[in-house]
Write a protein that holds these residues in place. Structure first.
Motif, PDB file in Angstrom:
ATOM      1  N   THR A 489       0.742  -1.181  -0.022  1.00  9.68           N
ATOM      2  CA  THR A 489      -0.117   0.073  -0.115  1.00  9.68           C
ATOM      3  C   THR A 489       0.724   1.312   0.004  1.00  9.68           C
ATOM      4  N   VAL A 490       0.371   2.571  -0.645  1.00 13.57           N
ATOM      5  CA  VAL A 490       0.974   3.642  -0.448  1.00 13.57           C
ATOM      6  C   VAL A 490       0.175   4.756   0.130  1.00 13.57           C
ATOM      7  N   THR A 491       0.458   5.475   1.142  1.00 19.47           N
ATOM      8  CA  THR A 491      -0.438   6.372   1.838  1.00 19.47           C
ATOM      9  C   THR A 491       0.536   7.807   1.920  1.00 19.47           C
ATOM     10  N   PRO A 492      -0.071   9.142   1.937  1.00 19.81           N
ATOM     11  CA  PRO A 492       0.314  10.008   2.127  1.00 19.81           C
ATOM     12  C   PRO A 492       1.498  10.311   3.355  1.00 19.81           C
ATOM     13  N   GLU A 493       1.131   9.550   4.317  1.00 21.58           N
ATOM     14  CA  GLU A 493       2.049   9.575   5.580  1.00 21.58           C
ATOM     15  C   GLU A 493       3.503   8.903   5.378  1.00 21.58           C
ATOM     16  N   GLN A 494       3.354   8.452   4.456  1.00 25.46           N
ATOM     17  CA  GLN A 494       4.826   7.648   4.143  1.00 25.46           C
ATOM     18  C   GLN A 494       5.711   8.448   3.611  1.00 25.46           C
ATOM     19  N   TYR A 495       5.216   9.562   3.288  1.00 27.47           N
ATOM     20  CA  TYR A 495       6.127  10.603   2.577  1.00 27.47           C
ATOM     21  C   TYR A 495       6.387  11.908   2.945  1.00 27.47           C
ATOM     22  N   GLN A 496       6.873  11.922   4.359  1.00 29.30           N
ATOM     23  CA  GLN A 496       6.999  13.494   4.941  1.00 29.30           C
ATOM     24  C   GLN A 496       8.404  13.699   4.924  1.00 29.30           C
ATOM     25  N   PHE A 497       8.524  14.917   5.352  1.00 25.68           N
ATOM     26  CA  PHE A 497       9.972  15.638   5.734  1.00 25.68           C
ATOM     27  C   PHE A 497      10.456  14.823   6.823  1.00 25.68           C
ATOM     28  N   ALA A 498       9.990  14.490   7.795  1.00 22.66           N
ATOM     29  CA  ALA A 498      10.478  13.814   8.953  1.00 22.66           C
ATOM     30  C   ALA A 498       9.232  12.877   9.677  1.00 22.66           C
ATOM     31  N   GLY A 499       9.660  12.015  10.361  1.00 22.19           N
ATOM     32  CA  GLY A 499       8.624  11.037  10.397  1.00 22.19           C
ATOM     33  C   GLY A 499       9.525   9.881  11.495  1.00 22.19           C
TER      34      GLY A 499
END
Length: 599
Positions: A489-499
């Motif tokens: 799956t791909v979600t927006p939360e996977q591609y943050q500046f920092a996480g």
């Protein structure tokens, strides 16, 4: 500058210090074959006599290396090739590492709680633990009496603390005796075999105490081998046989999934390859061209979303299923287009302004895919729910989602995707190597060092920066296509500046800086370390950004060129001790017509 013998930190004759260090290392080694605890509550089963296990193995390896280097100090024939830079400082480091590992194990046993919540305490220690601890302590104290030749100024009387720090520094590696070409190739192959075994051991650690001990052992061991000059010697061989080195690295990486029986550990290897490949793509932008990109993870997301939309997922609004090769090209092309569209108007900026704009692009991408949910915008990405249920790939009739038996080995789903990602990594490595050595790569380096001077020499800085931006985006898109299928799956939360969970832009940038900007293997090493350590130590997840920052601060202080540094960075960040002009060279002042002595 003259060379003096640094006084020993302990007033022992050199021969007595060598003998005591050897005896202490042998005693620590012998203790690992005895039981260390009475109970099997502590993981690793340290109750068995004659069969080291768990943290005992790390003490055994470290004590063995200490013993070898101590014997090399006695002039044992055949060990000199391993210590071209000297034996004293590596012996100190290895002895200290043996003591730290052993002491850490003893403390970990003492503070371990049983099933009833009670501490085990000192009473649970068997004599073997005390024997190894005393032997390691004797070795580290005796090693302080070993002399060391260091370049000191005639008038310098170093502080005791500086004397200790100087004692850990080895002189420059000496010239090695020439080996036949076949022997050099065997040394390279053996080095990669050892590296594969060490890396596999770290991934296979089953509990946090063992992994922490593993990190301690690898840290002290690698530093000691570097001080001994062995790493520099092997590096010289790999530079001499570059094609052989790349082939050996590829073979070692190919063998990794065949050593794994645990699907979770194989998945860690696959994710390390994904993030290392993306970090290598970022290295084109940051390391070669010198463009600080803080939103690079967005290009990974573009490739992943593009592949997910055409993957045949039942949740994809497009409702099409491309063959994998077409999905790969779609993801790479989408990232390339976004790289050009974003880079064209922004790459005329420099420095902090460019970093701010790229950071904004990364956030805009995440917010945009979050808004394309059919309510705030067109129904394209399902908003915060993302695109789940991405089917497994099938290549040439080979279903990567099922287990397969190959040569007596069982390859699970994660191992299949690891091998697929290895192919992509090899392609990215080839692209990075060829582009870095080309005329374009040299122009990127010129722009990175001084864009104004490069422009004055006729280099079209904007066009070449745009090319670097587009190439880096394309490489990230390639990795994104595989990452979408690995994670389902791909979600927006996977591609943050920092996480808290990689990948993110901060993680990728830290991997490039930690490993070594502008190098081929640096980002691979940096990404492997930064992903493996939090994956094995779950309690560090909440402190990941803090630890990243602390690691970068320490790195900038003690090794600003990164773990794997090229020659340019070493010259830039470290004084070589060489004078610009030889001291006795006469200098002619043409204006005054006089001659001065060079300084």
């Amino acid at each position: 500058m003259t060379t003096h013998t640094t006084p020993a930190l302990l007033p022992l004759p050199a021969s007595a210090a060598r003998t005591a260090t050897t005896a202490g290392a042998a005693l620590a080694l012998a203790g690992t074959f005895l039981a260390w605890t009475y109970t099997d509550t502590f993981p690793g089963d340290l109750t068995v006599t004659g069969y080291p296990g768990g943290l005992q193995v790390l003490t055994l390896v470290s004590a063995t290396l200490t013993l070898l280097f101590a014997l090399a100090g006695h002039g044992i024939k055949g060990l000199g090739w391993l210590t071209p830079g000297g034996t004293y400082s590596p012996t100190r480091l290895l002895a200290l590492g043996t003591f730290v590992i052993t002491a850490y194990t003893v403390v970990a046993v003492i503070v371990k709680k049983d099933d009833e919540g009670n501490l085990l305490g000192l009473v649970e220690l068997e004599p073997g633990a005390w024997i190894s601890l005393v032997g390691a302590l004797v070795a580290v104290l005796a090693s302080l009496g070993l002399p060391s030749d260091q370049p000191l100024d005639d008038t310098t009387r170093p502080h005791p603390l500086n004397r200790f720090l100087n004692s850990l520094r080895a002189p420059a590696p000496g010239r090695a005796a020439a080996l036949p070409a076949w022997a050099e190739i065997l040394v390279i192959a053996a080095s990669f075999g050892v590296a594969l075994h060490v890396f596999t051991y770290g991934i296979d650690t089953e509990y946090a105490e063992l992994f922490i001990g593993y990190v301690i052992a690898v840290g002290f061991g690698f530093t000691a081998l570097t001080r001994a000059g062995l790493i520099a010697r092997i590096t010289a061989l790999t530079a001499k046989h570059r094609n052989v080195t790349l082939a050996a690295a590829l073979v070692a990486a190919f063998c990794f999934p065949f050593t794994q029986q645990n699907e979770q550990y194989a998945l860690i290897g696959a994710n390390i390859l994904i993030f290392a490949t993306v970090a290598l793509g970022l290295n084109v932008v940051v390391g070669l061209a010198g463009l600080l990109d803080l939103g690079y993870v967005a290009f990974l997301g573009v490739g992943a979303y593009a592949a997910a939309l055409v993957s045949g997922s039942p949740m994809s609004p497009i409702g099409v299923q491309f063959p994998f090769w077409a999905a790969v090209l779609t993801g790479a092309a989408a990232s390339l287009v976004f790289g050009v569209v974003i880079g064209a108007p922004t790459l005329r900026l420099r420095g902090d302004y460019l970093a701010i704009v790229t950071l904004g692009f990364g956030e805009i991408f995440r917010l945009t895919v979050n808004a394309l949910n059919g309510v705030s915008g067109p129904d394209l990405t399902n908003g915060s729910q993302g695109i789940p249920s991405i089917p497994d790939l099938e290549l040439f009739g080979f279903d990567l989602g099922t287990s397969h038996d190959v040569g007596g080995f069982t390859l699970g789903r994660s191992a299949n995707y690891y091998l697929l990602m290895l192919v992509f990594t090899a392609v990215v490595v080839l692209v990075f190597r060829r582009s870095g050595e080309s005329r374009i790569g040299r122009a990127w380096v010129a722009i990175r060092e001084d864009e104004t001077a490069a422009t004055a020499m006729g280099i079209n800085a904007f066009r070449l920066k745009l090319l670097a931006f587009a190439l880096g985006a394309t490489l990230a898109g390639l990795a994104g296509t595989v990452q979408a299928h690995v994670s389902y799956t791909v979600t927006p939360e996977q591609y943050q500046f920092a996480g808290s969970v990689p990948p993110n832009s901060a993680f990728l940038l830290a991997a490039v800086i930690l490993g070594g900007m502008g190098t081929l293997s640096g980002p691979l090493v940096g990404a492997a370390l930064l992903y493996l350590i939090p994956a094995k130590l779950q309690f560090m997840q909440d402190y990941q950004l803090f630890l990243f920052g602390l690691a970068l601060i320490l790195l900038m202080r003690f090794r600003p060129e990164g773990l794997v540094a090229d020659r340019r960075k070493k010259l830039e960040f470290h004084e070589t001790g060489q004078l610009d002009v030889p001291p006795d060279t006469p200098l002619t002042d043409t204006a005054a017509g006089t001659t001065k002595a060079g300084a």
